[in-house]
Write an enzyme that holds these catalytic residues in place. Structure first.
Site, PDB file in Angstrom:
ATOM      1  CD  GLU A 105     -12.127  70.693  20.258  1.00 21.06           C
ATOM      2  OE1 GLU A 105     -11.390  70.739  21.240  1.00 21.06           O
ATOM      3  OE2 GLU A 105     -12.981  69.823  20.078  1.00 21.06           O
ATOM      4  CB  CYS A 120      -4.607  76.245  19.315  1.00 19.84           C
ATOM      5  SG  CYS A 120      -4.792  74.632  18.571  1.00 19.84           S
ATOM      6  CB  CYS A 126      -8.903  64.881  10.830  1.00 21.90           C
ATOM      7  SG  CYS A 126      -7.269  64.623  10.115  1.00 21.90           S
ATOM      8  CB  CYS A 179      -3.486  59.926  14.283  1.00 25.74           C
ATOM      9  SG  CYS A 179      -2.762  60.822  12.894  1.00 25.74           S
ATOM     10  CB  CYS A 192      -6.095  62.044  16.888  1.00 28.57           C
ATOM     11  SG  CYS A 192      -6.880  63.625  16.554  1.00 28.57           S
ATOM     12  N   GLY A 245      -8.341  68.859  12.521  1.00 26.62           N
ATOM     13  CA  GLY A 245      -8.063  68.810  11.093  1.00 26.62           C
ATOM     14  C   GLY A 245      -6.602  68.790  10.725  1.00 26.62           C
ATOM     15  CD  GLU A 246      -2.231  67.384   8.061  1.00 26.33           C
ATOM     16  OE1 GLU A 246      -1.947  67.005   9.210  1.00 26.33           O
ATOM     17  OE2 GLU A 246      -1.516  68.183   7.429  1.00 26.33           O
ATOM     18  CB  CYS A 287      -6.486  68.165  18.919  1.00 27.61           C
ATOM     19  SG  CYS A 287      -6.841  67.391  17.401  1.00 27.61           S
TER      20      CYS A 287
HETATM   21  N1  SAH Z   1      -3.412  67.394  11.969  1.00 30.18           N
HETATM   22  C1  SAH Z   1      -2.297  68.136  12.462  1.00 30.18           C
HETATM   23  C2  SAH Z   1      -2.680  69.218  13.431  1.00 30.18           C
HETATM   24  C3  SAH Z   1      -3.789  68.919  14.391  1.00 30.18           C
HETATM   25  S1  SAH Z   1      -3.430  67.713  15.639  1.00 30.18           S
HETATM   26  C4  SAH Z   1      -1.288  67.193  13.091  1.00 30.18           C
HETATM   27  O1  SAH Z   1      -1.576  66.032  13.256  1.00 30.18           O
HETATM   28  O2  SAH Z   1      -0.183  67.668  13.360  1.00 30.18           O
HETATM   29  C5  SAH Z   1      -2.460  68.677  16.759  1.00 30.18           C
HETATM   30  C6  SAH Z   1      -1.490  67.903  17.613  1.00 30.18           C
HETATM   31  O3  SAH Z   1      -2.186  67.201  18.635  1.00 30.18           O
HETATM   32  C7  SAH Z   1      -0.685  66.875  16.842  1.00 30.18           C
HETATM   33  O4  SAH Z   1       0.681  66.942  17.187  1.00 30.18           O
HETATM   34  C8  SAH Z   1      -1.317  65.588  17.310  1.00 30.18           C
HETATM   35  O5  SAH Z   1      -0.440  64.528  17.125  1.00 30.18           O
HETATM   36  C9  SAH Z   1      -1.640  65.910  18.751  1.00 30.18           C
HETATM   37  N2  SAH Z   1      -2.604  65.021  19.389  1.00 30.18           N
HETATM   38  C10 SAH Z   1      -3.728  64.486  18.875  1.00 30.18           C
HETATM   39  N3  SAH Z   1      -4.347  63.696  19.774  1.00 30.18           N
HETATM   40  C11 SAH Z   1      -3.589  63.730  20.891  1.00 30.18           C
HETATM   41  C12 SAH Z   1      -3.690  63.105  22.181  1.00 30.18           C
HETATM   42  N4  SAH Z   1      -4.689  62.287  22.480  1.00 30.18           N
HETATM   43  N5  SAH Z   1      -2.730  63.360  23.089  1.00 30.18           N
HETATM   44  C13 SAH Z   1      -1.705  64.198  22.793  1.00 30.18           C
HETATM   45  N6  SAH Z   1      -1.566  64.806  21.611  1.00 30.18           N
HETATM   46  C14 SAH Z   1      -2.482  64.580  20.655  1.00 30.18           C
HETATM   47 FE1  SF4 Z   2      -3.981  62.822  13.013  1.00 32.16          FE
HETATM   48 FE2  SF4 Z   2      -3.845  65.509  13.287  1.00 32.16          FE
HETATM   49 FE3  SF4 Z   2      -5.888  64.368  11.958  1.00 32.16          FE
HETATM   50 FE4  SF4 Z   2      -5.742  64.065  14.572  1.00 32.16          FE
HETATM   51  S1  SF4 Z   2      -6.038  65.978  13.474  1.00 32.16           S
HETATM   52  S2  SF4 Z   2      -6.196  62.444  13.057  1.00 32.16           S
HETATM   53  S3  SF4 Z   2      -3.526  63.987  14.875  1.00 32.16           S
HETATM   54  S4  SF4 Z   2      -3.723  64.320  11.385  1.00 32.16           S
END
Ligand code: SAH
Ligand code: SF4
Length: 350
Positions: free
Chosen positions: A91, A104, A111, A115, A118, A163-164, A339
């Protein structure tokens, strides 16, 4: 599956075309490259001879990413589901600001960082996107909203979708070079942000690439104890190591670092503000405070949000520490703004 022509740089395309046909004029590759950045089909490349078009069609996909669905939020934010050539979906989001349009994009299908908050990470990593697929996300939307290479409608890019990015390092760096090259969409590297959960060794490597992009760190905690409860990556790269890499990046690039910080009950106490000040000493930086978007894990007690009052007090504490912080506007929350949420809801429908 056909190959992805958008994976190629202009130099690589030149070489490729030379192997396809004899007596290729030098400007041919430039013409094709320019069309590719308009995101048209091979049939629409009207100044390219038919025999070359046929060869290209035989070997290559002309549109590696297709917009499968567009959702438009009340606030104008547009969310896209992109179909990849192998049937996977990722997406992207288009946000319209006064100064321009920011897209974005996703860098991986899924991923593997896991986390806790996420939606993308829940089912792990399926595969990396290629550079050409990431380019396809930007180009397809630019085309869709009436832009071309010469008259582009997209001004800024954030690598903050599924994704990371630093777990797909080579393809991401190539994508940044392709999208910013002057024969391509020519988006300034200053208008590109890369968000990472904190792969310290890759941050150092990125610093040495000499790109002008903004580094965004998903910090979300002020010490290892809190961070490891919500981010598994903290086991591999604890804060000390992460900040060593961030300082290296800052000293090398002199670019301001952006920290993303999801506000939770466990990370918005006055001591957190003090520790954040200490951690970021010597770095020019800004904090984006993010309200937690709902995820399938919301019953997890560590993900409890702070009260409104606690949130307001935390902002005051950050100010008191002299830290620059703003609360991020939540755009598109009516269309699964965060995301991975939309992709997940689609997978469930299947
Ligand atoms: N993997 C990278 C980029 C993608 S995630 C990273 O983790 O930075 C993009 C952003 O969305 C990150 O800052 C992540 O911490 C945040 N994010 C993911 N799930 C979320 C949620 N449920 N609420 C708010 N922010 C979230
Ligand atoms: Fe964590 Fe970013 Fe991967 Fe979601 S996309 S699991 S926030 S590293």
């Amino acid at each position: 599956m056909k190959k992805i022509i958008h994976d190629l740089s202009l130099t690589e395309l030149k070489r490729e075309l030379e192997t396809m046909l004899d007596k290729m004029p030098r400007y041919r590759a430039e013409q094709v490259f320019s069309w590719l950045n308009d995101y048209v089909t091979f049939d629409e490349m009207t100044n390219i001879p038919q025999d070359l078009r046929n060869l290209l069609k035989e070997h290559y996909e002309d549109q590696p990413v297709k917009i499968q669905e567009e959702l438009i939020s009340k606030d104008g934010t547009r969310k896209y589901l992109f179909a990849l050539g192998d049937g996977n979906i990722v997406e992207g989001v288009l946000m319209q600001y006064k100064y321009g349009n920011t897209i974005c994009i996703s860098t991986q299908v899924g991923c593997r960082m896991g986390c806790a908050f996420c939606a993308t990470g829940i089912d792990g990593l399926v595969r990396n996107l290629t550079a050409g697929e990431m380019l396809g996300e930007v180009l397809s939307v630019n085309h869709h909203i009436g832009g071309t290479k010469a008259d582009r409608k997209i001004t800024n890019i954030v690598l903050m979708g599924c994704g990371e990015p630093l777990d797909n390092y080579d393809n991401v760096v190539k994508f940044i070079q392709l999208i910013s090259c002057k024969e391509g969409l020519n988006i300034s590297q200053r208008n590109i942000s890369l968000s990472t959960c904190g792969l310290a060794d890759k941050i150092k490597r990125l610093a040495d690439e000499d790109l002008g992009i903004t580094l965004t760190i998903s910090l979300h905690a002020s010490n290892d104890d809190i961070r490891k409860k919500i981010m598994r990556v903290n086991q591999a790269y604890p804060l000390k190591e992460l900040f060593f890499a961030i300082k290296y990046y800052f000293e090398k690039t002199k670019r301001r670092i952006v920290f993303e910080y999801i506000e939770l009950d466990i990370n918005t106490n006055p001591e957190d503000a003090v520790r954040l000040k200490e951690l970021t000493k010597g770095i020019s930086c800004h904090f984006n405070l993010i309200p937690l978007n709902s995820t399938p894990n919301n019953s997890n007690p560590v993900l409890k949000p702070p009260t409104k009052q606690k949130q307001a007090e935390f902002w005051q504490e950050l100010k008191k520490q002299g830290l620059s912080a703003t609360t991020r506007r939540t755009l598109g929350s009516d269309i699964s703004g965060a995301c991975g949420q939309l992709r997940r809801s689609k997978l469930k429908e299947k």
